[in-house]
Every structure is written in C-alpha cells, then in structure tokens.
Scaffold this active site. Structure first.
Site, PDB file in Angstrom:
ATOM      1  N   ASP A  49      28.962 -25.341  -1.216  1.00 49.61           N
ATOM      2  CA  ASP A  49      29.520 -26.497  -0.795  1.00 49.61           C
ATOM      3  C   ASP A  49      31.308 -26.165  -0.158  1.00 49.61           C
ATOM      4  O   ASP A  49      32.150 -26.828  -0.578  1.00 49.61           O
ATOM      5  CB  ASP A  49      30.446 -27.597  -1.388  1.00 49.61           C
ATOM      6  CG  ASP A  49      28.171 -27.191  -2.006  1.00 49.61           C
ATOM      7  OD1 ASP A  49      27.242 -27.490  -1.902  1.00 49.61           O
ATOM      8  OD2 ASP A  49      28.171 -27.644  -3.524  1.00 49.61           O
ATOM      9  N   ASN A 188      15.947 -39.285  -4.677  1.00 52.82           N
ATOM     10  CA  ASN A 188      16.199 -37.787  -5.049  1.00 52.82           C
ATOM     11  C   ASN A 188      18.254 -38.700  -4.556  1.00 52.82           C
ATOM     12  O   ASN A 188      19.009 -39.097  -5.534  1.00 52.82           O
ATOM     13  CB  ASN A 188      17.025 -36.557  -5.224  1.00 52.82           C
ATOM     14  CG  ASN A 188      15.973 -36.025  -5.513  1.00 52.82           C
ATOM     15  OD1 ASN A 188      14.932 -36.099  -4.955  1.00 52.82           O
ATOM     16  ND2 ASN A 188      15.764 -35.652  -6.661  1.00 52.82           N
ATOM     17  N   GLU A 225      22.955 -35.745   1.020  1.00 48.30           N
ATOM     18  CA  GLU A 225      23.332 -35.313   0.646  1.00 48.30           C
ATOM     19  C   GLU A 225      25.201 -34.796   1.039  1.00 48.30           C
ATOM     20  O   GLU A 225      24.673 -34.163   2.157  1.00 48.30           O
ATOM     21  CB  GLU A 225      23.551 -33.954  -1.157  1.00 48.30           C
ATOM     22  CG  GLU A 225      23.181 -33.570  -0.525  1.00 48.30           C
ATOM     23  CD  GLU A 225      22.562 -32.289  -1.376  1.00 48.30           C
ATOM     24  OE1 GLU A 225      22.404 -32.783  -2.972  1.00 48.30           O
ATOM     25  OE2 GLU A 225      22.125 -31.586  -1.543  1.00 48.30           O
ATOM     26  N   HIS A 289      25.582 -27.892   3.202  1.00 41.70           N
ATOM     27  CA  HIS A 289      26.892 -28.984   2.996  1.00 41.70           C
ATOM     28  C   HIS A 289      27.615 -28.443   3.421  1.00 41.70           C
ATOM     29  O   HIS A 289      28.879 -27.776   2.859  1.00 41.70           O
ATOM     30  CB  HIS A 289      26.975 -28.658   1.644  1.00 41.70           C
ATOM     31  CG  HIS A 289      27.733 -29.422   0.751  1.00 41.70           C
ATOM     32  ND1 HIS A 289      27.550 -30.604  -0.176  1.00 41.70           N
ATOM     33  CD2 HIS A 289      28.953 -29.321   0.800  1.00 41.70           C
ATOM     34  CE1 HIS A 289      28.404 -30.848  -0.836  1.00 41.70           C
ATOM     35  NE2 HIS A 289      29.684 -30.701  -0.376  1.00 41.70           N
ATOM     36  N   ARG A 323      25.148 -18.133  -1.718  1.00 44.14           N
ATOM     37  CA  ARG A 323      25.882 -18.879  -0.635  1.00 44.14           C
ATOM     38  C   ARG A 323      26.816 -18.648  -0.712  1.00 44.14           C
ATOM     39  O   ARG A 323      27.713 -18.546  -1.482  1.00 44.14           O
ATOM     40  CB  ARG A 323      25.172 -19.920  -1.443  1.00 44.14           C
ATOM     41  CG  ARG A 323      23.908 -20.726  -1.263  1.00 44.14           C
ATOM     42  CD  ARG A 323      23.727 -22.732  -1.739  1.00 44.14           C
ATOM     43  NE  ARG A 323      24.395 -22.869  -3.176  1.00 44.14           N
ATOM     44  CZ  ARG A 323      24.532 -24.289  -3.893  1.00 44.14           C
ATOM     45  NH1 ARG A 323      23.566 -24.581  -3.379  1.00 44.14           N
ATOM     46  NH2 ARG A 323      24.798 -23.988  -5.019  1.00 44.14           N
ATOM     47  N   TRP A 366      18.086 -16.711  30.877  1.00 46.96           N
ATOM     48  CA  TRP A 366      16.814 -17.883  31.406  1.00 46.96           C
ATOM     49  C   TRP A 366      15.240 -16.422  31.798  1.00 46.96           C
ATOM     50  O   TRP A 366      15.535 -15.436  32.128  1.00 46.96           O
ATOM     51  CB  TRP A 366      17.068 -18.402  32.524  1.00 46.96           C
ATOM     52  CG  TRP A 366      15.827 -19.124  32.742  1.00 46.96           C
ATOM     53  CD1 TRP A 366      15.219 -19.183  33.311  1.00 46.96           C
ATOM     54  CD2 TRP A 366      14.765 -20.406  31.900  1.00 46.96           C
ATOM     55  NE1 TRP A 366      13.979 -20.458  33.678  1.00 46.96           N
ATOM     56  CE2 TRP A 366      14.053 -21.111  32.048  1.00 46.96           C
ATOM     57  CE3 TRP A 366      15.706 -21.271  31.111  1.00 46.96           C
ATOM     58  CZ2 TRP A 366      13.163 -22.052  32.132  1.00 46.96           C
ATOM     59  CZ3 TRP A 366      15.510 -22.158  30.442  1.00 46.96           C
ATOM     60  CH2 TRP A 366      13.838 -22.714  31.242  1.00 46.96           C
ATOM     61  N   ASP A 381      21.441 -19.615  24.336  1.00 44.84           N
ATOM     62  CA  ASP A 381      20.910 -18.508  25.503  1.00 44.84           C
ATOM     63  C   ASP A 381      22.677 -19.298  26.055  1.00 44.84           C
ATOM     64  O   ASP A 381      22.390 -17.848  26.561  1.00 44.84           O
ATOM     65  CB  ASP A 381      19.751 -19.885  26.174  1.00 44.84           C
ATOM     66  CG  ASP A 381      18.687 -20.167  25.667  1.00 44.84           C
ATOM     67  OD1 ASP A 381      17.983 -19.065  24.696  1.00 44.84           O
ATOM     68  OD2 ASP A 381      17.620 -19.963  26.068  1.00 44.84           O
ATOM     69  N   ASP A 476      34.076 -15.388  41.504  1.00 45.04           N
ATOM     70  CA  ASP A 476      32.575 -15.069  41.125  1.00 45.04           C
ATOM     71  C   ASP A 476      32.699 -14.252  39.786  1.00 45.04           C
ATOM     72  O   ASP A 476      31.621 -13.838  39.208  1.00 45.04           O
ATOM     73  CB  ASP A 476      31.832 -14.665  42.301  1.00 45.04           C
ATOM     74  CG  ASP A 476      31.387 -16.084  43.102  1.00 45.04           C
ATOM     75  OD1 ASP A 476      31.812 -16.976  43.132  1.00 45.04           O
ATOM     76  OD2 ASP A 476      31.073 -15.448  43.807  1.00 45.04           O
TER      77      ASP A 476
END
Length: 482
Positions: A49, A188, A225, A289, A323, A366, A381, A476
């Site tokens: 978080d 929730n 949330e 989060h 996390r 591509w 990409d 270029d």
C-alpha cells in the site's frame, strides 16, 4: 559548393513533392517534454500500500503498510531511488488496547495548510476487523521528527468497515475519497467521495461513486478499495484496487471532468476492464493499491504500487509479508487518458524511443519485426529495457518489456526481436554502442557492436542497421528516450 547546391535542390524537390502529394515531410523533433526516467525495482521489500509524496522542500516522503500491521513508518530522500536505502523512522505505534490497536493499514502522508497529515486505517484490540479511518497531525518542517497528534476518527454515514482514505484538490476544493462497506449492499467495500471541512472532517453527505459489480472486481471478494487520483488535461482519473489481495488484485479506473460535480455519482464513468493487472511474462502478480508521484525533474508522472514476485500463496494473502513497493513511468495516450502498460520486470525500468524525424512514432516490435509507429498498443510493445550489452563492456542491449529474454538484434541488416539463444553470434548482433544522437546530441543513436559505423535507423518505418550518410539518414538514426 556544387554538392551543397545539389542537396538544396533535392531538399526543395522533396518538399515540393510532399506538398503536391499531400504527404507530410518528416517533422524534426525537439527533445521530449517528458524524458525517460530510470529506476530499479523493487524500491522496498515487504512494504505494501505504498504512498510517495513529493514535497516542496525537495524531498520525497514514503510510507506504506508494514507486514506486522503495528506501526506507521516514514522515509525520505531527494530521489525516488534513494528511498530504497533511506533511514526508516517509526512515527506512531498502535495502541496497546482499544481502538487503533490492530491492523494498522495503508497510511498516506500529505502536507495541508502548513501541517503534515497521515491518513490510515486501524482495527480495535476488541475487534480487529472493526476497521475505521483515522488521522494524525504533525507540525514542523521534517515529518520524520514531528510531534504527532491524533485527530481521531473520520466520521462517515455509517459505523462500518472503512479504510484507504486519500485526499486531493480539484479546482481549489479539497476532497476525501475512501472505501467503505455499505450495509445495504452485498459486497465488502464500495468507493465514496466527500468534500472536507478540514483535514479530518467530512463536509456534507458522502456520495457512493463505484460498487464492485464487474467480474474482475469480485474474484475472491467483492472489493473496490485504495482510491488514488491523478489529473490531466481537464480530467480527473481515480484508480482503485479490486478483488482479493492475491494474484487477482488489479487496478480499475473512474474518470470525471474536472469541472463536474465530483460528489455526483453521475459525473464518474467506470472503465469496463482493468487498467493494470498480473503479468506472467514479467513475473509480477497482484499489482494494486497504487499512488502517484512525479519524477525528480517534475516532467514525468510516476505510478507507485505494490505486487508480489510469485503467484501462489499459502494461506491468507494478508498473512503473506512479501508485497513490495515498485515504481514505473506512467504514459499518456493521444486522447489524454493514462496508459499504465504492464507491471514491468524487476530491475531497471524500461524506456520508449521516439523518432527524431517522426516525433509521434516510437520503436516497437510487431510480429517480431522492429519498426516505428504512432499510438502503439499495447504500450509494452514500445518499451525496452536498456541493459548491459550481451557481448561486451561499455555496450548496451535492448530487451523487450513484454518479452523478457527477447532482444532487438540485426540479421541481414534488418532489425528483429528475437529470443537470446545464448550464442556469441546472437550476442554480437544484439549489442550496440549507445552514442550521442547523430542528428541531435540530446538524442541517442545505437551503433552496431560488430559492424562499426552502422546504426539502427528507420526506413519506410522499418528498422535496419545501416551506415547513415545524409542528414535524413542521421535523423532516421536518432531517437529520444521517453
């Protein structure tokens, strides 16, 4: 002299042909308004978080949920990367009994009217799931050394499960957004918004602006949330997290006009799909989060979020401590909406490379062929990690963001995206010297490692490795990192 005269005549003929045929000549680019940023993920292990706030004093302030759920911590540094190693200070610890005695979650730090404020959620020792929202006030220039005062609970319509409060200003009006369980709904949490009378007191009746009703919002738990707000081009974008806090966790987004009544639910439009979600290729699971900050030069928007580096979790995800806080650049589409891309692989963050001659076109792959193109979708990409060269020191290789282990390499003078096969030939073909731009030293040109004097350049929008000779050739072969 004669050679210059011929070039001038040819340039005039090209310009005249462009006018007569309606084909625009290349528009030489200025250095981009939002240049590339480089960070190394993760920023912090075992910090969920995350909230990073850039203050006017030149410091970034970082707070997050600790896995013990027992305290609020702060770090500061002059750079985002510096937060990784910055000293961490505990500014507040949970109560030994009663309210604010358990589940200390999702702190955010803000500077409002000359004082520091930390918003957070907490349970009670008598009921750890009696989660409510609270505010701390701190005085002094440095919040790591501030004296903190508890301003109490943020009171809402109901005494129900509520958390993840965040505050923001639109057109001079300060708002609070948060997640709360509406007792009349079978879910929730939903998202709510209200104006603030002061940093800890709601003004008026809160408005419910989003319920978890879509399939990707209701996996494991029915959840909206963790709201976070960013503004751009007269629009207000509110991201939020949905579903259970495992690999199904993801970000959705609401959009409103900055001139609309933000407390009117009708002002908000919800996207039908997540804007940011788990990516197996990059080994990033359950991103969510989030918060937003800006780069050190103030020219790039930065997405801050947490995720895990593995999919499978044993037991309750809330008991899994791993996390991690991560950051990556947020891009903007031509229509003014944010493009989050994918959660990038651990390590150095990727860049986009725009053409000097065609500023709206970026290097992309591509069908594995490398080319330049505008309005690239999916964003990944056109993102590449600039990593140490596969073949030699002082060189670089360009690794595809969405295909880790695949690199831009040349073969038969064409540039392709291919998987590293481990051979020395591949390594040489996928290695380049990063040079100052041939057409603009503020840009970048990539010289072949094994064919000196040949550079990556585009021709008819496809990429080749060739020796540039004319000014157009050099344009270029010049790119800007974004």
């Amino acid at each position: 002299m004669r050679r210059n005269a011929v070039r001038l005549i040819l340039a005039g003929l090209v310009a005249l042909a462009a006018v007569l045929t309606g084909v625009a000549a290349p528009a030489q680019a200025a250095a981009p308004d939002s240049p590339a940023v480089t960070y190394t993920n993760p920023i912090a292990e075992k910090r969920a978080d995350p909230h990073i706030y850039k203050h006017t004093d030149g410091y970034y302030y970082f707070t997050a949920t600790v896995p013990e759920y027992d305290r609020i911590v702060l770090r500061r540094a002059t750079t985002i990367q510096g937060l990784s190693t910055a000293q961490e200070v505990t500014i507040w610890t949970k109560h030994s009994s009663g309210v604010m005695g358990a589940h200390i979650w999702a702190p955010e730090i803000h500077f409002i009217d000359g004082k520091w404020y930390v918003y957070f959620a907490a349970g009670s020792t008598s009921d750890v799931w009696a989660i409510r929202m609270y505010v701390l006030e701190g005085s002094g220039a440095n919040p790591l050394a501030a004296a903190w005062t508890e301003k109490g609970q943020i009171r809402t319509t109901w005494e129900s499960f509520s958390l993840d409060s965040t505050t923001f200003v639109v057109n001079g009006v300060r708002y609070l957004a948060w997640a709360q369980r509406n007792p009349a709904e079978n879910n929730n949490t939903s998202l709510f918004i209200a104006k603030l009378a002061n940093p800890w007191t709601i003004s008026g009746t809160p408005a419910e602006i989003s319920q978890p009703t879509l399939s990707w919002e209701t996996v494991g738990f029915k959840v909206n949330e963790g709201p976070a707000v960013i503004q751009h081009g007269g629009k207000v974008f509110m991201t939020y997290s949905a579903s259970a806090t495992d690999a199904n966790y993801c970000l959705g987004m609401l959009t409103a006009s900055a001139t609309a009544d933000l407390t009117d639910p009708a002002s908000w439009a919800k996207g039908s799909q997540p804007v940011f979600r788990t990516n197996d290729a990059t080994s990033q699971y359950g991103p969510g989060h989030n918060s937003f900050t800006v780069s050190e030069d103030g020219r790039s928007d930065i997405l801050v979020y947490h995720d895990r580096s593995y999919r499978d979790i044993t037991g309750d995800p809330l008991n899994d401590p791993n996390r991690r806080t991560r950051v990556q650049k947020l891009y903007w589409k031509a229509d003014g909406t944010p493009d989050f891309g994918i959660p990038v692989a651990d390590g150095v963050t990727p860049k986009r490379l725009s053409s000097y001659n065609y500023p709206d076109r970026f290097i992309r792959h591509w069908d594995y062929r490398a080319r330049i193109e505008a309005n690239v979708s999916p964003l990944a990409d056109s993102q590449f990690r600039v990593v140490p060269g596969l073949a030699g020191t002082g060189t670089v290789s360009l690794e595809a963001t969405g295909f880790p282990g695949y690199y831009l390499r040349h073969k038969n003078s064409e540039v392709w995206l291919e998987k590293n096969d481990g051979t020395s030939g591949f390594a040489s073909d996928a290695t380049f010297y990063q040079q100052a731009g041939l057409a603009d030293a503020a840009g970048i040109s990539y010289e072949s490692y094994n064919y000196a004097g040949r550079y990556i350049r585009h021709y008819n929008y496809l990429l080749y490795v060739q020796t540039p000779s004319t000014a157009t050739d050099k344009g270029d072969a010049t790119f800007y990192a974004q």
